[in-house]
Write an enzyme that holds these catalytic residues in place. Sequence first.
Site, mmCIF file in Angstrom:
data_model
loop_
_atom_site.group_PDB
_atom_site.id
_atom_site.type_symbol
_atom_site.label_atom_id
_atom_site.label_comp_id
_atom_site.label_asym_id
_atom_site.label_seq_id
_atom_site.Cartn_x
_atom_site.Cartn_y
_atom_site.Cartn_z
ATOM 1 N N ASP A 1 -8.739 -6.191 -5.209
ATOM 2 C CA ASP A 1 -8.430 -4.887 -4.601
ATOM 3 C C ASP A 1 -9.150 -3.775 -5.359
ATOM 4 O O ASP A 1 -8.980 -3.634 -6.572
ATOM 5 C CB ASP A 1 -6.911 -4.672 -4.645
ATOM 6 C CG ASP A 1 -6.441 -3.482 -3.822
ATOM 7 O OD1 ASP A 1 -7.265 -2.618 -3.481
ATOM 8 O OD2 ASP A 1 -5.232 -3.411 -3.535
ATOM 9 N N HIS B 1 -7.913 -5.132 -0.727
ATOM 10 C CA HIS B 1 -6.655 -4.460 -0.415
ATOM 11 C C HIS B 1 -5.991 -5.048 0.827
ATOM 12 O O HIS B 1 -4.767 -5.088 0.931
ATOM 13 C CB HIS B 1 -6.903 -2.968 -0.229
ATOM 14 C CG HIS B 1 -5.650 -2.150 -0.122
ATOM 15 N ND1 HIS B 1 -4.733 -2.052 -1.147
ATOM 16 C CD2 HIS B 1 -5.157 -1.399 0.902
ATOM 17 C CE1 HIS B 1 -3.731 -1.275 -0.772
ATOM 18 N NE2 HIS B 1 -3.964 -0.870 0.465
ATOM 19 N N SER C 1 0.845 -1.184 0.000
ATOM 20 C CA SER C 1 0.000 0.000 0.000
ATOM 21 C C SER C 1 0.896 1.255 0.000
ATOM 22 O O SER C 1 1.757 1.372 -0.874
ATOM 23 C CB SER C 1 -0.947 -0.040 1.206
ATOM 24 O OG SER C 1 -1.924 0.958 1.116
#
Length: 493
Positions: free
Chosen positions: A438, A474, A208
């Site tokens: 995601d 995610h 991320s």
Amino acid sequence: MLKAIVPRLSVAGDSIASLRRFATTSPRRLAPPDQLSFPCLDRNQQKTQSLMGQGPEPIYSQVQSGFQLYHSKSPLFLDYGGHIPEFTLAYESWGKLNKDRSNALLLHTGLSASSHAHSHEANSKQGWWEQFIGPGKPLDTNKYFIICTNVLGGCYGSTGPSSVHPADNQRYATRFPIISVSDMVRAQHRLITEHLKISKLYASVGSSLGGMQSFAYLSEFPETVEKVVSISACTRSHPASIAMRFSQRQIVMHDPNWASKRGNYYDSIPPHTGMKLARSVATITYRSGPEWESRFARARLQEHYRPALCPDFLVETYLDHQGDKFSLEFDPNSFLYVSKAMDLFDLGYINRSRAARARAQAEEAYNTERPISNAMAEFKTMDGVSECLSIPKANEKNPYANATLYTSHSHESSLEDLRKGLSHLRNKKVLVIGVKSDILFPVWQQREAYEMFKDVEAEVKYEELGEDISMFGHDTFLLDVEHIGSPISKFLG
């Protein structure tokens, strides 16, 4: 015949009249409706009241131990102008640094994580990547000396908006300058090279925001890192992700406890309502629709009770709980600044060139003690400069029809700009991992990163987890040790 009908009509008329009299005189018909109850609002008001008294204190203000501190007394010049006169980074480490200092691995965090990625003697609490770190784990402490920092701009020991400025001993708050992901890694580079005396990292690993940092570290210091792993990230932020984070920041900034003080809330009630709602929205982007379906379906908390406007469906109660738990865990200003840094992330040539010029200007101004005029600055301040914000009028028809008013180049030219920005990374060893489910960093962004590195002849590998493997969206990088950890282990060797 007519005489027979008239009396009936009269009787019917009398009946209607009597019904009307009953309707207007019946106490049951006159009773007003009951007011709905709102326990979710009651709880939030109770939290506000408790914050006006003796507690609870925000959790981030209580994190005082379990990490080490590196303090740099030299100014850090920033990508968007200005500088931080001195700064502190909180960091933790696992494993042992070998004699030639060649086995160091820098682990980068996501937006709201602390440096506590794994438990250790000074802090036995499980870390945010607990199952990924340790002997025989993907980040093998028998092989590597692993370092994790709280990012610049954070609130878990590192310098950020909640820190005190050395000039006046007052909190930075929103006097804190806008920072970039590259500013964060330049601060980390000082820790690595000046404090830990490590000239070259064996690897830079992150997911991320951490995946952005991993790319940025390679871009800023290509000769000081051997391998790079980036999971569920990108080489430049895209509009959909920017829009999601912008909406969350607006929720925080429109909390009266933030807006009324313009972010200077440290001696009063923090904007916990805005943080709660922003986190609830963010949580939607961290998981996938199919996972919500399999986990909650359409189940309600109390199936036999009437529906309510407060959390009612199980998915609503989950979002409410996640938001409430987070509302005092992370400094709202750190959330604003760090998420903005994510939005600004772009490793293209134009952006990185402008950043270099802005840093050079800031350093010259610092050394000569002569401020840069707004006219000459690479990035101008917006105070009193309304023309900087060319916002379309509400009644303007198709305000974005002429895209050149708002974008400086086409999609094709932006890709070429990105290739140029990455061109100095030829032969670098890179692993990119994407997750099909995601929605915050859609998998095409990792595919784009892979293609860009391939175009500049980096030694890049790509792993993609399909929806048949992970539906965690995610958050897969936090949850799926097997399918995220295995390619990392193989790549690190």
